[in-house]
Design a protein around this motif. Structure first.
Motif, mmCIF file in Angstrom:
data_model
loop_
_atom_site.group_PDB
_atom_site.id
_atom_site.type_symbol
_atom_site.label_atom_id
_atom_site.label_comp_id
_atom_site.label_asym_id
_atom_site.label_seq_id
_atom_site.Cartn_x
_atom_site.Cartn_y
_atom_site.Cartn_z
ATOM 1 N N ALA A 39 0.856 -1.189 0.000
ATOM 2 C CA ALA A 39 0.000 0.000 0.000
ATOM 3 C C ALA A 39 0.889 1.234 0.000
ATOM 4 N N LEU A 40 0.260 2.394 -0.187
ATOM 5 C CA LEU A 40 0.971 3.669 -0.238
ATOM 6 C C LEU A 40 0.604 4.504 0.984
ATOM 7 N N ILE A 41 1.611 5.114 1.597
ATOM 8 C CA ILE A 41 1.390 5.992 2.745
ATOM 9 C C ILE A 41 1.948 7.363 2.404
ATOM 10 N N PHE A 42 1.153 8.391 2.663
ATOM 11 C CA PHE A 42 1.537 9.765 2.380
ATOM 12 C C PHE A 42 1.615 10.524 3.697
ATOM 13 N N ILE A 43 2.814 11.048 3.997
ATOM 14 C CA ILE A 43 3.007 11.715 5.276
ATOM 15 C C ILE A 43 2.861 13.229 5.132
ATOM 16 N N HIS A 95 -3.738 21.893 -1.540
ATOM 17 C CA HIS A 95 -3.752 21.699 -3.002
ATOM 18 C C HIS A 95 -2.443 21.070 -3.482
ATOM 19 N N ASP A 96 -1.301 21.606 -3.011
ATOM 20 C CA ASP A 96 -0.002 21.050 -3.410
ATOM 21 C C ASP A 96 0.099 19.573 -3.041
ATOM 22 N N CYS A 97 -0.312 19.242 -1.826
ATOM 23 C CA CYS A 97 -0.267 17.838 -1.381
ATOM 24 C C CYS A 97 -1.193 16.974 -2.229
ATOM 25 N N SER A 98 -2.389 17.474 -2.479
ATOM 26 C CA SER A 98 -3.363 16.713 -3.259
ATOM 27 C C SER A 98 -2.842 16.414 -4.662
ATOM 28 N N VAL A 99 -2.301 17.417 -5.320
ATOM 29 C CA VAL A 99 -1.769 17.243 -6.677
ATOM 30 C C VAL A 99 -0.608 16.251 -6.672
ATOM 31 N N HIS A 100 0.334 16.443 -5.746
ATOM 32 C CA HIS A 100 1.508 15.569 -5.699
ATOM 33 C C HIS A 100 1.120 14.133 -5.342
ATOM 34 N N PHE A 101 0.343 13.972 -4.287
ATOM 35 C CA PHE A 101 -0.019 12.626 -3.840
ATOM 36 C C PHE A 101 -0.855 11.885 -4.883
ATOM 37 N N SER A 102 -1.819 12.562 -5.493
ATOM 38 C CA SER A 102 -2.649 11.876 -6.494
ATOM 39 C C SER A 102 -1.842 11.530 -7.742
ATOM 40 N N SER A 103 -0.833 12.345 -8.087
ATOM 41 C CA SER A 103 0.000 12.009 -9.249
ATOM 42 C C SER A 103 0.796 10.724 -8.985
ATOM 43 N N GLU A 109 2.570 1.795 -11.770
ATOM 44 C CA GLU A 109 2.950 0.801 -10.755
ATOM 45 C C GLU A 109 2.152 0.937 -9.459
ATOM 46 N N ASN A 110 1.453 2.069 -9.270
ATOM 47 C CA ASN A 110 0.706 2.289 -8.033
ATOM 48 C C ASN A 110 -0.803 2.166 -8.187
ATOM 49 N N LYS A 111 -1.280 2.055 -9.412
ATOM 50 C CA LYS A 111 -2.726 1.960 -9.630
ATOM 51 C C LYS A 111 -3.279 0.729 -8.920
ATOM 52 N N GLY A 112 -4.390 0.934 -8.232
ATOM 53 C CA GLY A 112 -5.042 -0.162 -7.537
ATOM 54 C C GLY A 112 -4.542 -0.408 -6.118
ATOM 55 N N LYS A 113 -3.471 0.275 -5.723
ATOM 56 C CA LYS A 113 -2.956 0.104 -4.367
ATOM 57 C C LYS A 113 -3.767 0.970 -3.392
ATOM 58 N N MET A 114 -3.904 0.491 -2.173
ATOM 59 C CA MET A 114 -4.591 1.267 -1.151
ATOM 60 C C MET A 114 -3.749 2.490 -0.803
ATOM 61 N N LEU A 130 -7.338 16.928 3.195
ATOM 62 C CA LEU A 130 -7.158 16.094 2.001
ATOM 63 C C LEU A 130 -8.238 15.027 1.930
ATOM 64 N N HIS A 131 -8.489 14.401 3.068
ATOM 65 C CA HIS A 131 -9.508 13.346 3.110
ATOM 66 C C HIS A 131 -10.894 13.930 2.850
ATOM 67 N N LYS A 132 -11.176 15.093 3.409
ATOM 68 C CA LYS A 132 -12.471 15.747 3.201
ATOM 69 C C LYS A 132 -12.664 16.128 1.736
ATOM 70 N N LYS A 133 -11.569 16.546 1.099
ATOM 71 C CA LYS A 133 -11.615 16.952 -0.309
ATOM 72 C C LYS A 133 -11.984 15.780 -1.224
ATOM 73 N N MET A 134 -11.476 14.583 -0.925
ATOM 74 C CA MET A 134 -11.739 13.398 -1.750
ATOM 75 C C MET A 134 -11.968 12.180 -0.834
ATOM 76 N N PRO A 135 -13.086 12.133 -0.129
ATOM 77 C CA PRO A 135 -13.297 11.083 0.870
ATOM 78 C C PRO A 135 -13.303 9.656 0.312
ATOM 79 N N ASP A 136 -13.729 9.482 -0.908
ATOM 80 C CA ASP A 136 -13.767 8.134 -1.487
ATOM 81 C C ASP A 136 -12.423 7.707 -2.066
ATOM 82 N N TYR A 137 -11.493 8.633 -2.164
ATOM 83 C CA TYR A 137 -10.187 8.362 -2.755
ATOM 84 C C TYR A 137 -9.249 7.695 -1.752
#
Length: 156
Positions: A39-43, A95-103, A109-114, A130-137
């Motif tokens: 899985a992927l973890i974003f700090i 916004h910066d975190c959202s753009v970077h993390f979602s990219s 290689e990361n598609k489909g990972k939690m 970030l979670h509020k911005k895209m809760p299902d993501y």
């Protein structure tokens, strides 16, 4: 402050990216050398902190458990451009975190990972937004002493 010793099972990399305002932002990642991450973890670091040193021991522990870990220094923090410690607009950080993390998540290689967020102090507020911005993501978040306001309501 003592740095965590490099680990033979952890691949650490640094890179600078440019945000939508033209500021250079420092990013880093810790990934397992041999195994595919489970899985992927974003700090999200705290105020006036940075991700590469203060979050390193936490990141290495996660990698040893099989996760890939990614961080970004907010504008005005750590090795990123901007007036040190100055936050003109908190939404820009999110916004910066959202753009970077979602990219990162959209790399083949990361598609489909939690995807999980870890936020400490002010980073807890960033992770919540970030979670509020895209809760299902996002699949979850861990908040360590998060900077957030709790509104108490007296109901009659």
């Amino acid at each position: 402050m003592a740095l965590v010793k490099p680990d033979e099972n952890v691949n650490y990399q640094e890179e600078f990216i440019t945000n939508s305002h033209g500021l250079k932002l420092f990013t880093c990642k810790w990934v397992p050398k041999r195994d595919e991450p489970k899985a992927l973890i974003f700090i999200c670091h705290g105020y006036a902190m940075e991700c590469s040193i203060t979050m390193s021991s936490t990141a290495i522990r996660f990698v040893k458990e099989g996760y890939a870990v990614y961080g970004i220094d907010y504008q005005g923090h750590g090795k990123s451009s901007g007036l040190h410690g100055y936050i003109e607009d908190f939404d820009s950080i999110v916004h910066d975190c959202s753009v970077h993390f979602s990219s990162i998540c959209e790399n083949e290689e990361n598609k489909g990972k939690m995807r999980f967020l870890v936020g400490e102090s002010m980073g807890g507020a960033v992770a919540l937004l970030l979670h509020k911005k895209m809760p299902d993501y996002w699949h979850g978040a861990v908040l360590v002493a998060p900077m957030c306001k709790v509104r108490v309501c007296s109901c009659a």
